[in-house]
Design a protein around this motif. Structure first.
Motif, PDB file in Angstrom:
ATOM      1  N   THR A 211       0.824  -1.208   0.000  1.00  0.00           N
ATOM      2  CA  THR A 211       0.000   0.000   0.000  1.00  0.00           C
ATOM      3  C   THR A 211       0.856   1.255   0.000  1.00  0.00           C
ATOM      4  O   THR A 211       0.340   2.344   0.118  1.00  0.00           O
ATOM      5  N   CYS A 212       2.209   1.091  -0.086  1.00  0.00           N
ATOM      6  CA  CYS A 212       3.070   2.265  -0.052  1.00  0.00           C
ATOM      7  C   CYS A 212       3.046   2.973  -1.390  1.00  0.00           C
ATOM      8  O   CYS A 212       2.852   2.355  -2.429  1.00  0.00           O
ATOM      9  N   THR A 213       3.244   4.272  -1.327  1.00  0.00           N
ATOM     10  CA  THR A 213       3.172   5.085  -2.537  1.00  0.00           C
ATOM     11  C   THR A 213       4.551   5.490  -3.037  1.00  0.00           C
ATOM     12  O   THR A 213       4.680   6.036  -4.108  1.00  0.00           O
ATOM     13  N   GLY A 214       5.592   5.215  -2.277  1.00  0.00           N
ATOM     14  CA  GLY A 214       6.938   5.585  -2.693  1.00  0.00           C
ATOM     15  C   GLY A 214       7.962   4.823  -1.888  1.00  0.00           C
ATOM     16  O   GLY A 214       7.635   4.148  -0.908  1.00  0.00           O
ATOM     17  N   LEU A 215       9.241   4.905  -2.301  1.00  0.00           N
ATOM     18  CA  LEU A 215      10.291   4.157  -1.641  1.00  0.00           C
ATOM     19  C   LEU A 215      10.401   4.494  -0.167  1.00  0.00           C
ATOM     20  O   LEU A 215      10.513   3.619   0.682  1.00  0.00           O
ATOM     21  N   GLN A 216      10.295   5.773   0.164  1.00  0.00           N
ATOM     22  CA  GLN A 216      10.420   6.180   1.557  1.00  0.00           C
ATOM     23  C   GLN A 216       9.269   5.633   2.394  1.00  0.00           C
ATOM     24  O   GLN A 216       9.466   5.221   3.532  1.00  0.00           O
ATOM     25  N   ASP A 217       8.046   5.595   1.834  1.00  0.00           N
ATOM     26  CA  ASP A 217       6.911   5.048   2.562  1.00  0.00           C
ATOM     27  C   ASP A 217       7.069   3.544   2.766  1.00  0.00           C
ATOM     28  O   ASP A 217       6.733   2.999   3.815  1.00  0.00           O
ATOM     29  N   CYS A 218       7.565   2.860   1.743  1.00  0.00           N
ATOM     30  CA  CYS A 218       7.739   1.409   1.827  1.00  0.00           C
ATOM     31  C   CYS A 218       8.737   1.042   2.924  1.00  0.00           C
ATOM     32  O   CYS A 218       8.555   0.068   3.648  1.00  0.00           O
ATOM     33  N   ILE A 219       9.816   1.810   3.021  1.00  0.00           N
ATOM     34  CA  ILE A 219      10.853   1.494   4.001  1.00  0.00           C
ATOM     35  C   ILE A 219      10.457   1.970   5.397  1.00  0.00           C
ATOM     36  O   ILE A 219      11.005   1.519   6.393  1.00  0.00           O
ATOM     37  N   GLN A 220       9.483   2.835   5.484  1.00  0.00           N
ATOM     38  CA  GLN A 220       9.018   3.366   6.770  1.00  0.00           C
ATOM     39  C   GLN A 220      10.161   4.055   7.512  1.00  0.00           C
ATOM     40  O   GLN A 220      10.605   3.612   8.566  1.00  0.00           O
ATOM     41  N   VAL A 221      10.653   5.100   6.934  1.00  0.00           N
ATOM     42  CA  VAL A 221      11.742   5.860   7.529  1.00  0.00           C
ATOM     43  C   VAL A 221      11.291   6.464   8.859  1.00  0.00           C
ATOM     44  O   VAL A 221      10.223   7.056   8.937  1.00  0.00           O
ATOM     45  N   PRO A 222      12.067   6.291   9.931  1.00  0.00           N
ATOM     46  CA  PRO A 222      11.687   6.891  11.210  1.00  0.00           C
ATOM     47  C   PRO A 222      11.540   8.399  11.074  1.00  0.00           C
ATOM     48  O   PRO A 222      12.383   9.065  10.483  1.00  0.00           O
ATOM     49  N   SER A 223      10.468   8.942  11.610  1.00  0.00           N
ATOM     50  CA  SER A 223      10.236  10.382  11.501  1.00  0.00           C
ATOM     51  C   SER A 223      11.138  11.172  12.440  1.00  0.00           C
ATOM     52  O   SER A 223      11.445  12.323  12.198  1.00  0.00           O
ATOM     53  N   THR A 224      11.553  10.523  13.527  1.00  0.00           N
ATOM     54  CA  THR A 224      12.442  11.185  14.487  1.00  0.00           C
ATOM     55  C   THR A 224      13.607  10.257  14.807  1.00  0.00           C
ATOM     56  O   THR A 224      13.626   9.608  15.851  1.00  0.00           O
ATOM     57  N   PRO A 225      14.600  10.138  13.909  1.00  0.00           N
ATOM     58  CA  PRO A 225      15.701   9.205  14.142  1.00  0.00           C
ATOM     59  C   PRO A 225      16.553   9.544  15.343  1.00  0.00           C
ATOM     60  O   PRO A 225      17.308   8.722  15.820  1.00  0.00           O
ATOM     61  N   GLY A 226      16.449  10.763  15.863  1.00  0.00           N
ATOM     62  CA  GLY A 226      17.263  11.146  17.003  1.00  0.00           C
ATOM     63  C   GLY A 226      16.732  10.648  18.333  1.00  0.00           C
ATOM     64  O   GLY A 226      17.378  10.808  19.355  1.00  0.00           O
ATOM     65  N   LYS A 227      15.545  10.050  18.366  1.00  0.00           N
ATOM     66  CA  LYS A 227      14.956   9.589  19.618  1.00  0.00           C
ATOM     67  C   LYS A 227      15.126   8.079  19.758  1.00  0.00           C
ATOM     68  O   LYS A 227      15.160   7.350  18.791  1.00  0.00           O
ATOM     69  N   SER A 228      15.236   7.599  20.993  1.00  0.00           N
ATOM     70  CA  SER A 228      15.331   6.164  21.247  1.00  0.00           C
ATOM     71  C   SER A 228      14.875   5.894  22.669  1.00  0.00           C
ATOM     72  O   SER A 228      14.643   6.808  23.461  1.00  0.00           O
ATOM     73  N   ASN A 229      14.749   4.598  23.007  1.00  0.00           N
ATOM     74  CA  ASN A 229      14.329   4.226  24.352  1.00  0.00           C
ATOM     75  C   ASN A 229      15.488   3.686  25.171  1.00  0.00           C
ATOM     76  O   ASN A 229      15.314   2.910  26.100  1.00  0.00           O
ATOM     77  N   GLY A 230      16.713   4.061  24.813  1.00  0.00           N
ATOM     78  CA  GLY A 230      17.887   3.593  25.531  1.00  0.00           C
ATOM     79  C   GLY A 230      18.997   4.619  25.505  1.00  0.00           C
ATOM     80  O   GLY A 230      18.797   5.773  25.128  1.00  0.00           O
ATOM     81  N   PRO A 231      20.210   4.203  25.866  1.00  0.00           N
ATOM     82  CA  PRO A 231      21.315   5.170  25.969  1.00  0.00           C
ATOM     83  C   PRO A 231      21.864   5.656  24.634  1.00  0.00           C
ATOM     84  O   PRO A 231      22.584   6.659  24.596  1.00  0.00           O
ATOM     85  N   PHE A 232      21.533   4.973  23.532  1.00  0.00           N
ATOM     86  CA  PHE A 232      22.115   5.349  22.245  1.00  0.00           C
ATOM     87  C   PHE A 232      21.074   5.903  21.295  1.00  0.00           C
ATOM     88  O   PHE A 232      19.907   5.498  21.304  1.00  0.00           O
ATOM     89  N   LEU A 233      21.508   6.850  20.485  1.00  0.00           N
ATOM     90  CA  LEU A 233      20.657   7.493  19.490  1.00  0.00           C
ATOM     91  C   LEU A 233      21.157   7.161  18.093  1.00  0.00           C
ATOM     92  O   LEU A 233      22.350   6.929  17.886  1.00  0.00           O
TER      93      LEU A 233
END
Length: 312
Positions: A81-103
């Motif tokens: 159902t993706c409309t483009g390469l970026q949608d298909c890969i599901q790029v994180p919208s906020t890559p700088g956030k995480s649930n641990g010590p590393f970003l």
């Protein structure tokens, strides 16, 4: 005799109609059927109406079949159902956030900026799926830990999860930091160039040995250029996500402080180069950020220190 003759005429009439494949009719029925046939077989803008009706019927059946097939595919969880390469890969919208010590660090270039040497699709998958995946798994393994030193984790991994994902996060971080657009690749610093010539004879010979090591690495792994304990430069490879300075029991790697590393896992090049690993290795030199590599060599590796790319 009159009645017999009448019956004979009726039989002949019926037989004639049967041969024409038309049922015997009388009165109003005959005139209605005649008008229907005349309308169906009549011309409509150069085509017979019956041909148009058959074509419309076929299209309706085709549309209904396609619709039913799409419903079946969705029910089974198939299709895209993706409309483009970026949608298909599901790029994180906020890559700088995480649930641990590393970003997850931001890329220093765009997904397509390294083309044609590394294609956009490979870069997006590599960064958002593989690099991000190692970071996520490492953070999950360190739940409850607010801070951690990546170099120390990789140097002495406590288990296979830390070894694989800590190594994967470190290796990919260095890999993405030492690449740039071809226009910015330039050449090594004078100190690094002198060290390369002293250790290998020339840049060309260093690249030849590097390519040979990359080809000799069976399966997945990395090839490294680094500083040996005696201060000279060397080239080596490691399996999976190991590093040359990692202390593990099952494999004794040649101790080295790498300042340049190339990912030779198939996910790093297969979309563009398929099974031609040597072509990938040769092309990669066009996008090496020699300024960053020289910095890592001069500030850390030449002094016998592990490159702490995550602090850069």
């Amino acid at each position: 005799s009159k009645s017999t003759a009448a019956r004979t005429r009726r039989l002949v009439k019926v037989d004639t109609m049967d041969e024409m494949d038309v049922a015997p009719m009388t009165g109003t029925s005959k005139s209605t059927a005649a008008r229907s046939r005349s309308w169906l077989y009549g011309d409509f803008y150069g085509l017979r109406r019956i041909e148009i009706l058959l074509a419309v019927e076929f299209l309706v059946i085709l549309i209904m079949f396609t619709w039913a097939l799409s419903l079946s595919t969705e029910a089974k969880g198939g299709g895209s159902t993706c409309t483009g390469l970026q949608d298909c890969i599901q790029v994180p919208s906020t890559p700088g956030k995480s649930n641990g010590p590393f970003l997850l660090p931001n890329l220093l270039f765009g997904y397509s900026d390294l083309e044609p040497y590394i294609d956009q699709a490979t870069m997006m998958y590599h960064y958002n799926k593989h690099f991000n995946g190692y970071m996520t798994n490492l953070n999950n393994a360190l739940k409850g830990t607010l801070s951690a030193n990546l170099t120390e984790l990789v140097l002495n991994p406590t288990d296979s999860t830390i070894r694989n994902n800590g190594g994967g996060f470190y290796n990919h971080g260095l890999f993405f930091r030492i690449m740039c657009t071809a226009s910015r690749s330039e050449t090594p610093s004078k100190l690094l160039e002198d060290a390369i010539i002293k250790s290998f004879g020339s840049m060309a010979q260093m690249k030849q040995q590097f390519a040979a090591q990359a080809s000799s690495r069976f399966g997945s792994g990395w090839v490294w250029l680094g500083v040996l304990p005696d201060g000279k430069l060397g080239i080596t490879t490691t399996a999976n996500q190991d590093t040359p300075f990692m202390k593990v029991q099952d494999i004794q790697y040649q101790l080295m402080y790498p300042f340049l590393g190339l990912d030779v896992w198939e996910h790093a090049y297969y979309l563009n180069y398929q099974n031609q690993r040597s072509s990938y290795v040769d092309a990669w030199w066009n996008i090496v950020n020699w300024s960053q590599v020289s910095y890592y060599y001069e500030k850390y590796a030449s002094k016998g220190q592990v490159v702490p790319w995550i602090q850069e």
